[in-house]
Each structure stands twice: as C-alpha cells, then as structure tokens.
Design a protein around this motif. Structure first.
Motif, PDB file in Angstrom:
ATOM      1  N   HIS A  79       0.775  -1.236   0.000  1.00 10.21           N
ATOM      2  CA  HIS A  79       0.000   0.000   0.000  1.00 10.21           C
ATOM      3  C   HIS A  79       0.811   1.295   0.000  1.00 10.21           C
ATOM      4  N   LEU A  80       2.075   1.244   0.318  1.00  6.01           N
ATOM      5  CA  LEU A  80       2.845   2.484   0.433  1.00  6.01           C
ATOM      6  C   LEU A  80       3.775   2.647  -0.762  1.00  6.01           C
ATOM      7  N   THR A  81       3.915   3.870  -1.207  1.00  2.95           N
ATOM      8  CA  THR A  81       4.788   4.158  -2.347  1.00  2.95           C
ATOM      9  C   THR A  81       5.696   5.333  -2.005  1.00  2.95           C
ATOM     10  N   GLY A  82       6.617   5.596  -2.884  1.00  3.00           N
ATOM     11  CA  GLY A  82       7.475   6.762  -2.753  1.00  3.00           C
ATOM     12  C   GLY A  82       8.470   6.659  -1.610  1.00  3.00           C
ATOM     13  N   VAL A  83       9.094   7.784  -1.366  1.00  2.31           N
ATOM     14  CA  VAL A  83      10.126   7.854  -0.331  1.00  2.31           C
ATOM     15  C   VAL A  83       9.547   7.538   1.041  1.00  2.31           C
ATOM     16  N   SER A  84       8.352   8.036   1.320  1.00  2.00           N
ATOM     17  CA  SER A  84       7.757   7.796   2.636  1.00  2.00           C
ATOM     18  C   SER A  84       7.546   6.307   2.870  1.00  2.00           C
ATOM     19  N   GLY A  85       7.055   5.597   1.880  1.00  2.00           N
ATOM     20  CA  GLY A  85       6.860   4.154   2.021  1.00  2.00           C
ATOM     21  C   GLY A  85       8.160   3.414   2.213  1.00  2.00           C
ATOM     22  N   LYS A  86       9.181   3.821   1.481  1.00  4.77           N
ATOM     23  CA  LYS A  86      10.498   3.178   1.615  1.00  4.77           C
ATOM     24  C   LYS A  86      11.081   3.413   3.013  1.00  4.77           C
ATOM     25  N   LEU A  87      10.943   4.625   3.521  1.00  6.81           N
ATOM     26  CA  LEU A  87      11.464   4.928   4.859  1.00  6.81           C
ATOM     27  C   LEU A  87      10.716   4.149   5.939  1.00  6.81           C
ATOM     28  N   ILE A  88       9.411   4.065   5.809  1.00  3.48           N
ATOM     29  CA  ILE A  88       8.611   3.321   6.786  1.00  3.48           C
ATOM     30  C   ILE A  88       9.016   1.849   6.777  1.00  3.48           C
ATOM     31  N   MET A  89       9.136   1.279   5.582  1.00  2.89           N
ATOM     32  CA  MET A  89       9.531  -0.129   5.494  1.00  2.89           C
ATOM     33  C   MET A  89      10.969  -0.338   5.965  1.00  2.89           C
ATOM     34  N   LEU A  90      11.854   0.616   5.680  1.00  2.00           N
ATOM     35  CA  LEU A  90      13.236   0.514   6.155  1.00  2.00           C
ATOM     36  C   LEU A  90      13.278   0.514   7.680  1.00  2.00           C
ATOM     37  N   GLY A  91      12.451   1.341   8.310  1.00  2.00           N
ATOM     38  CA  GLY A  91      12.394   1.360   9.775  1.00  2.00           C
ATOM     39  C   GLY A  91      12.005   0.003  10.331  1.00  2.00           C
ATOM     40  N   ALA A  92      10.984  -0.603   9.745  1.00  2.00           N
ATOM     41  CA  ALA A  92      10.546  -1.932  10.197  1.00  2.00           C
ATOM     42  C   ALA A  92      11.633  -2.972   9.966  1.00  2.00           C
ATOM     43  N   LEU A  93      12.292  -2.897   8.825  1.00  2.00           N
ATOM     44  CA  LEU A  93      13.361  -3.852   8.499  1.00  2.00           C
ATOM     45  C   LEU A  93      14.558  -3.678   9.439  1.00  2.00           C
ATOM     46  N   LEU A  94      14.892  -2.453   9.750  1.00  2.00           N
ATOM     47  CA  LEU A  94      15.994  -2.201  10.691  1.00  2.00           C
ATOM     48  C   LEU A  94      15.705  -2.829  12.049  1.00  2.00           C
ATOM     49  N   THR A 153      14.003   6.545  10.988  1.00  4.23           N
ATOM     50  CA  THR A 153      13.551   6.386   9.598  1.00  4.23           C
ATOM     51  C   THR A 153      12.031   6.269   9.530  1.00  4.23           C
ATOM     52  N   MET A 154      11.440   5.585  10.498  1.00  3.89           N
ATOM     53  CA  MET A 154       9.978   5.501  10.521  1.00  3.89           C
ATOM     54  C   MET A 154       9.382   6.890  10.757  1.00  3.89           C
ATOM     55  N   LEU A 155       9.974   7.665  11.653  1.00  3.72           N
ATOM     56  CA  LEU A 155       9.495   9.027  11.907  1.00  3.72           C
ATOM     57  C   LEU A 155       9.563   9.866  10.632  1.00  3.72           C
ATOM     58  N   PHE A 156      10.693   9.831   9.952  1.00  5.78           N
ATOM     59  CA  PHE A 156      10.827  10.603   8.713  1.00  5.78           C
ATOM     60  C   PHE A 156       9.817  10.132   7.673  1.00  5.78           C
ATOM     61  N   GLY A 157       9.592   8.824   7.603  1.00  2.00           N
ATOM     62  CA  GLY A 157       8.631   8.281   6.659  1.00  2.00           C
ATOM     63  C   GLY A 157       7.214   8.693   6.984  1.00  2.00           C
ATOM     64  N   VAL A 158       6.841   8.656   8.244  1.00  5.98           N
ATOM     65  CA  VAL A 158       5.478   9.050   8.649  1.00  5.98           C
ATOM     66  C   VAL A 158       5.267  10.535   8.416  1.00  5.98           C
ATOM     67  N   VAL A 159       6.255  11.357   8.719  1.00  4.67           N
ATOM     68  CA  VAL A 159       6.142  12.797   8.479  1.00  4.67           C
ATOM     69  C   VAL A 159       5.989  13.065   6.976  1.00  4.67           C
ATOM     70  N   ALA A 160       6.823  12.398   6.160  1.00  4.02           N
ATOM     71  CA  ALA A 160       6.721  12.574   4.702  1.00  4.02           C
ATOM     72  C   ALA A 160       5.364  12.105   4.185  1.00  4.02           C
ATOM     73  N   LEU A 161       4.875  11.010   4.721  1.00  2.00           N
ATOM     74  CA  LEU A 161       3.565  10.496   4.326  1.00  2.00           C
ATOM     75  C   LEU A 161       2.468  11.483   4.685  1.00  2.00           C
ATOM     76  N   ALA A 162       2.505  12.013   5.890  1.00  2.00           N
ATOM     77  CA  ALA A 162       1.499  12.974   6.334  1.00  2.00           C
ATOM     78  C   ALA A 162       1.536  14.244   5.466  1.00  2.00           C
ATOM     79  N   GLN A 163       2.726  14.682   5.123  1.00  5.26           N
ATOM     80  CA  GLN A 163       2.855  15.885   4.291  1.00  5.26           C
ATOM     81  C   GLN A 163       2.326  15.638   2.882  1.00  5.26           C
ATOM     82  N   SER A 164       2.544  14.444   2.361  1.00  8.53           N
ATOM     83  CA  SER A 164       2.088  14.141   1.006  1.00  8.53           C
ATOM     84  C   SER A 164       0.569  13.976   0.940  1.00  8.53           C
ATOM     85  N   GLN A 165      -0.045  13.650   2.062  1.00 11.48           N
ATOM     86  CA  GLN A 165      -1.497  13.449   2.071  1.00 11.48           C
ATOM     87  C   GLN A 165      -2.267  14.730   2.400  1.00 11.48           C
ATOM     88  N   SER A 166      -1.541  15.779   2.773  1.00 12.57           N
ATOM     89  CA  SER A 166      -2.255  17.021   3.113  1.00 12.57           C
ATOM     90  C   SER A 166      -2.249  18.017   1.977  1.00 12.57           C
TER      91      SER A 166
END
Length: 166
Positions: A79-94, A153-166
């Motif tokens: 469900h996630l795309t772009g930089v925000s999705g990659k950062l969120i997934m990277l956080g989980a993988l880390l 990385t999850m924080l940066f991803g969530v912030v980027a996701l929130a910014q892209s959805q607003s």
C-alpha cells in the motif's frame, strides 16, 4: 491509509525508541557497572536480569514489535509508495534485522551460555571478562543503534507520508 494503521506507525516509532532506550542503558552504564562488581557479582546479576526479562513488559514490547514490523513490511509493500513508504519499510526492516535478529543470533546464545555457568568456576569468570562483556555489549550496541535508526527512519517516513497526504 486508515487512521488505525497511521496510529500503529506512530506507536511503532515510540516502541522502537523505548526498546532502544533499554538497550542504550545496558551499553552505556549497566554492563560497565556489572563489570566493576569484581569477582562474579556481575555474572550473578546478569543471570538474574536474563531470567527476569521474560516476566515483564519489555519482552512483550520487544516480541510484539517484531510482529508489528512484519505487518508494516507487508502493508508497506502492498500500500505504500514513494520515499515515505520506503522509509517506513526501512524502519521496520531495521528493527527486525538489527534488533530482533541480532538478539536471536548473538545475545540470546551468550545469555544461555551464561545461565548455565557455575559462579564458583574460574571458567565462568574468564568467559564473563574475556567473551561475554565485550561481545554481548558490542552486539547490544548494534541493537541500540538499529532501534534508534528504526525509530528515526519511521518518523521521517510518517512525516513525509502525512505531508504528502495534506
């Protein structure tokens, strides 16, 4: 994204940071303090810590975040795309690799070896000083850094996701 998943991502950031904080305490001062107890006092204390950790909130949080991290990876891939999705997934993988897998592969086997040692044996003191303290602490520091990076990385991803959805 559902509000529930968005909240789960935010809580994951907090949980990764809390787990990392526990590991930081061990790498920063607990292990050093146990090393200064002299004799096998540190061994005795660490054996108790390793038994007690299974009975408290930390273990539920540590194991629960592994399950949540798998969910985040699967959800992110679907469900996630772009930089925000990659950062969120990277956080989980880390978290999964740098914290959970490192614990299972390195720290737990050393804890199990220490648990079976006789406090009065010279081999116990040798293992404690020559192997356990330096290696366990090094791998614990890896876990600390992995948790901190996972939270960041999850924080940066969530912030980027929130910014892209607003």
């Amino acid at each position: 994204m559902s509000p529930l998943v968005f909240m789960l991502l935010q809580l994951s950031i907090l949980a990764y940071a809390i787990v990392g904080g526990v590991f930081l305490a061990f790498s920063d001062f607990i292990m050093r303090s146990l090393a200064h107890t002299g004799g096998v006092g540190g061994v005795d204390a660490m054996q108790v810590i390793n038994r007690e950790v299974f009975r408290w909130v930390f273990m539920a949080l540590f194991l629960g975040m592994a399950v949540v991290s798998v969910f985040i990876l699967v959800y992110g891939a679907m469900h996630l795309t772009g930089v925000s999705g990659k950062l969120i997934m990277l956080g989980a993988l880390l978290y999964l690799v740098g914290c959970f897998a490192v614990t299972a592969v390195f720290n737990v086997p050393m804890n199990e070896a220490l648990a079976d040692m006789d406090l009065s044996a010279d081999a116990t003191r040798d293992y404690w000083i020559g192997t356990y303290l330096p290696r366990w602490t090094m791998w614990n520091t890896v876990r600390t850094l992995a948790c901190a990076l996972a939270a960041a990385t999850m924080l940066f991803g969530v912030v980027a996701l929130a910014q892209s959805q607003s």
